[in-house]
Scaffold this active site. Structure first.
Site, PDB file in Angstrom:
ATOM      1  N   LYS A 457       0.791  -1.154   0.091  1.00  0.00           N
ATOM      2  CA  LYS A 457      -0.186  -0.001   0.129  1.00  0.00           C
ATOM      3  C   LYS A 457       1.002   1.241  -0.060  1.00  0.00           C
ATOM      4  O   LYS A 457       1.795   1.246   0.397  1.00  0.00           O
ATOM      5  CB  LYS A 457      -1.031  -0.036   1.149  1.00  0.00           C
ATOM      6  CG  LYS A 457      -1.878  -1.103   1.103  1.00  0.00           C
ATOM      7  CD  LYS A 457      -3.090  -0.635   0.322  1.00  0.00           C
ATOM      8  CE  LYS A 457      -4.254  -2.064   0.155  1.00  0.00           C
ATOM      9  NZ  LYS A 457      -4.962  -2.083   1.460  1.00  0.00           N
ATOM     10  N   ARG A 492      -3.753 -10.628   3.635  1.00  0.00           N
ATOM     11  CA  ARG A 492      -3.891 -10.705   2.188  1.00  0.00           C
ATOM     12  C   ARG A 492      -2.506 -10.075   1.592  1.00  0.00           C
ATOM     13  O   ARG A 492      -2.271  -8.628   1.737  1.00  0.00           O
ATOM     14  CB  ARG A 492      -5.298  -9.749   1.802  1.00  0.00           C
ATOM     15  CG  ARG A 492      -5.362  -9.533   0.515  1.00  0.00           C
ATOM     16  CD  ARG A 492      -6.928  -8.779   0.309  1.00  0.00           C
ATOM     17  NE  ARG A 492      -7.174  -8.830  -1.195  1.00  0.00           N
ATOM     18  CZ  ARG A 492      -6.657  -7.818  -2.204  1.00  0.00           C
ATOM     19  NH1 ARG A 492      -5.837  -6.975  -1.797  1.00  0.00           N
ATOM     20  NH2 ARG A 492      -7.203  -7.917  -3.406  1.00  0.00           N
TER      21      ARG A 492
END
Length: 517
Positions: A457, A492
């Site tokens: 991210k 994830r």
């Protein structure tokens, strides 16, 4: 006859009140019984009452038995508002029989206590229960644990159920239905009816409390399929990301062909993936939204090919979508889990559809949608962990009212979605705070599996000065490690190999921590 009525009246008094104190509830009692003749009592109960009903099954398709019983309860005027967790438990009393599934629900009904009992017994009979061995095998067992604020003791019904206090398989799901704070007078009365110091918590702790969970006789499980119950406490599970989009922030366009997707899945499984998360809609900040039809055209051919891979034996596939149409078709084709970044906010049909599909549902926290989530108004938090918990609770509460039980829900705090750098860092270090805040409202959700998705991210790139997403794997490993040590159950990730190694080490550390505590 008068003596009989007075005896029933006394037994129906609200908890903590004597006969004198009960008269403030006179309207309820005056409608509770009416005389038909000198030897007949008709029970009338127009006031809505909150009740707790325990469920158990160990014959046939146990999960389907639960689903059928819940449907029949709703049709009988029993409106379910909250579900406990699901437990697989060793049989009690008569031990030579199959293991049970157990849970409990909170509900509201206008049925009187004996009318309610009659309806539950009718459901049991309609589902094939017979008068067999006491405590023996049964397709369904439905017991009234609490009825409003009342203590009841008649020839056919005792409330609270007299054996609650000795049964961990009853107390565990019962505790799931309440929060760590008392949220109503009715819940306060249930605590007061405990045989231990006026508190259900004390009764649960006397049995062993949370230390019992995970032992052979009492496992908290999440149903994947009717034949697969998942105990997520055993270890941390790795979800490998398979993006089928041309514009995802990390690997957009790389796996759009069936051949490339199959090759990537094969690699992720060889490196330790337990779940393949297949997504055909980009949810990066300010991404354009595609239609359900286009999403299906991208996803279904690859989903079908992945499910046919021999390497997928024992593995799971989740469909990453916020469209109910896509979720429905993917599950019909064989997907096991629905992963929704919007927790149902972007498609009003999603929750009812998933409830009917009867598959696990990942409810993620996000404000707005991918095109607006990073707007200023969506980044305003006073306490990000508390507010994530509160907002997720609201979504799940609505989902439960639509028939999606808590025992099918996985929670995701939404790292990177309507969060800034500080918020994301606070989440990674604040997973226990999220669980604690959820526990104030419902212990069931505080026990739900937590999924985190920090992989590659942007906030990691901002912190580590790594503008290229593919270069953020080391930071991802650090973020995953912090999350797992803080209580995450599923991670994830794009890079399965390195993160799989990280969670294995974390799991060993956590087991050492619990064994020496």
């Amino acid at each position: 006859m008068v003596c009989f009525l007075m005896n029933v009246f006394k037994q129906l008094l609200p908890a903590k009140h004597d006969i004198g104190g009960a008269f403030k509830y006179g309207a309820a009692f005056s409608s509770c019984f009416r005389r038909l003749s000198s030897d007949t009592v008709m029970e009338v109960h127009s006031q809505e009452q909150e009740v707790v009903i325990a469920l158990g099954s160990n014959v046939g398709d146990r999960l389907n038995n639960f689903n059928e019983a819940l449907d029949l309860m709703k049709k009988s005027g029993i409106h379910i508002t909250r579900h406990g967790c699901l437990y697989e438990t060793a049989p009690a009393y008569v031990t030579d029989q199959p293991q049970f599934l157990n849970s409990a629900v909170r509900a509201v009904t206008t049925l009187g206590p004996h009318e309610l009992l009659h309806q539950l017994k009718t459901i049991e009979k309609d589902m094939g229960r017979t008068n067999g061995i006491r405590y023996g095998p049964r397709p369904i067992d439905l017991d009234i644990l609490f009825y409003g604020k009342f203590r009841i003791n008649s020839d056919t019904l005792v409330v609270p159920h007299e054996r609650i206090w000795e049964r961990p398989f009853v107390m565990a799901p019962l505790m799931d239905l309440i929060g760590s704070t008392v949220d109503s007078d009715v819940v306060a009365s249930w605590h007061s009816l405990s045989i231990h110091s006026g508190s259900l918590c004390e009764s649960w702790n006397k049995l062993g409390g949370e230390s019992l969970i995970g032992k052979e006789g009492l496992k908290r499980v999440l149903p994947i399929r009717n034949d697969l119950l998942w105990d997520w406490s055993e270890r941390t599970f790795v979800m490998g990301v398979l993006n089928l989009t041309p514009d995802s922030f990390s690997d957009g366009g790389k796996f759009q062909s069936v051949e490339a997707a199959i090759s990537q899945v094969r690699l992720m499984i060889s490196e330790g993936a337990d779940i393949i998360d297949l997504g055909a809609q980009s949810t990066r900040p300010r991404a354009d939204r595609i239609s359900p039809r286009e999403e299906l055209e991208r996803a279904i051919p690859i989903l079908e090919a992945v499910l046919e891979m021999p390497e997928m034996e024992g593995k799971l596939v989740s469909i990453d979508t916020f469209y109910s149409e896509v979720a429905s078709e993917a599950v019909r084709k064989g997907a096991h889990i629905v992963n929704d970044v919007s927790a149902g906010k972007l498609d009003d049909n999603m929750i009812p559809v998933v409830a009917d599909l009867k598959v696990p549902y990942v409810a993620m926290h996000m404000r707005g949608d991918p095109s607006t989530m990073q707007n200023r108004e969506n980044l305003q938090y006073d306490d990000v962990c508390k507010q994530i918990a509160s907002e997720l609770f609201t979504r799940v509460k609505d989902a439960e009212l639509s028939g999606l039980p808590a025992w099918r829900i996985i929670l995701d705090p939404g790292i990177g979605f309507s969060k800034n750098i500080e918020h994301n860092v606070d989440i990674l270090g604040g997973l226990p705070a999220i669980r604690e805040e959820l526990a104030r409202k419902t212990l069931a959700l505080s026990h739900a599996p937590l999924l985190i998705g920090p992989s590659r991210k942007r906030f990691l790139g901002d912190i580590c000065a790594r503008p290229i997403a593919m270069e953020r794997d080391a930071a991802t490993v650090a973020a995953v490690t912090a999350g797992v040590l803080g209580g995450a159950n599923i991670v994830r990730v794009h890079n399965v190999r390195d993160n799989s190694d990280a969670v294995k080490l974390c799991d060993v550390m956590l087991k050492r921590r619990s064994s020496t505590a």
